[in-house]
Design a protein around this motif. Structure first.
Motif, mmCIF file in Angstrom:
data_model
loop_
_atom_site.group_PDB
_atom_site.id
_atom_site.type_symbol
_atom_site.label_atom_id
_atom_site.label_comp_id
_atom_site.label_asym_id
_atom_site.label_seq_id
_atom_site.Cartn_x
_atom_site.Cartn_y
_atom_site.Cartn_z
ATOM 1 N N ARG A 101 -6.465 7.491 2.820
ATOM 2 C CA ARG A 101 -6.741 6.240 2.365
ATOM 3 C C ARG A 101 -5.604 5.902 1.740
ATOM 4 N N GLU A 113 -10.165 -0.463 -3.276
ATOM 5 C CA GLU A 113 -9.603 -0.641 -2.160
ATOM 6 C C GLU A 113 -9.943 -2.011 -1.460
ATOM 7 N N HIS A 157 -16.109 0.933 1.509
ATOM 8 C CA HIS A 157 -14.969 0.921 0.630
ATOM 9 C C HIS A 157 -15.283 0.596 -0.658
ATOM 10 N N PRO A 203 0.945 -1.339 -0.110
ATOM 11 C CA PRO A 203 0.038 0.058 0.158
ATOM 12 C C PRO A 203 0.911 1.036 -0.001
ATOM 13 N N ARG A 255 -3.630 3.226 -1.750
ATOM 14 C CA ARG A 255 -3.629 2.926 -3.109
ATOM 15 C C ARG A 255 -2.652 1.644 -3.541
ATOM 16 N N ARG A 312 -7.121 -4.186 -3.193
ATOM 17 C CA ARG A 312 -5.971 -3.964 -2.478
ATOM 18 C C ARG A 312 -5.849 -4.511 -1.258
ATOM 19 N N CYS A 313 -6.768 -4.668 -0.359
ATOM 20 C CA CYS A 313 -6.622 -5.225 0.973
ATOM 21 C C CYS A 313 -6.644 -6.818 0.567
#
Length: 177
Positions: free
Chosen positions: A104, A149, A145, A94, A106, A152-153
């Motif tokens: 936040r 996102e 979210h 991240p 990315r 990404r997580c």
């Protein structure tokens, strides 16, 4: 890397035939554009199973994605200090993208794109089929979210889960630090 010929006449070229013979593949024109895919797939399955059986046994991971992750990690064993380093190498670490009061993150745009794609494939399979991931996606969506996102997580979570298995596979192959 052995690539599929683009034109039919390339199936008969000496270099292509020599490469097939060198790796023990047999050319076939039974199906257009698919002369050695089945043999290559079987060989890749066997190699991935030998190198990291515990990695291939995980849900959503096939031989292709396992091989991609192992190659990425094996090409850069000196950079594998921890799971965060491997995540950065695969482009799933991240990066802060905050502005004003909004905090936040990315995805890192650097890293190995093939490894990032392998993680994305694993994430998609798990999001669609694994109840635990489906509940996670539902919960994160209700929290507000975005899909990006959540991806990404998930990719970072998957990398954290797979890091010990990848290192174990590299150590078994003699390529880990």
């Amino acid at each position: 890397m052995l690539r599929r010929p683009l034109e039919p006449k390339q199936y008969a070229s000496c270099d292509y035939r020599f490469t097939l013979d060198q790796y023990g593949f047999q050319a076939s024109m039974r199906r257009k554009g698919n002369c050695w895919d089945t043999q290559l797939g079987a060989a890749l399955d066997r190699l991935a199973q030998q190198a990291a059986p515990s990695l291939v046994a995980r849900f959503g991971i096939d031989a292709q994605t396992a091989a991609t992750l192992l190659v990425t990690a094996g090409d850069n064993p000196e950079r594998l200090r921890n799971d965060a380093a491997l995540a950065a190498l695969c482009g799933v670490s991240p990066l802060e993208a905050s502005s004003s009061k909004v905090i936040r993150h990315r995805l890192n745009r650097g890293g190995d794109r093939q490894a990032n794609n392998a993680l994305w494939t694993i994430a998609i399979v798990r999001m669609r089929s694994e109840p635990r991931m489906r509940a996670y996606v539902k919960r994160r969506t209700q929290e507000g979210h975005s899909t990006k996102e959540i991806y990404r997580c998930l990719k970072r979570y998957i990398m954290r889960e797979l890091y010990p298995l990848i290192i174990k596979g590299l150590q078994a192959a003699g390529a880990a630090p």
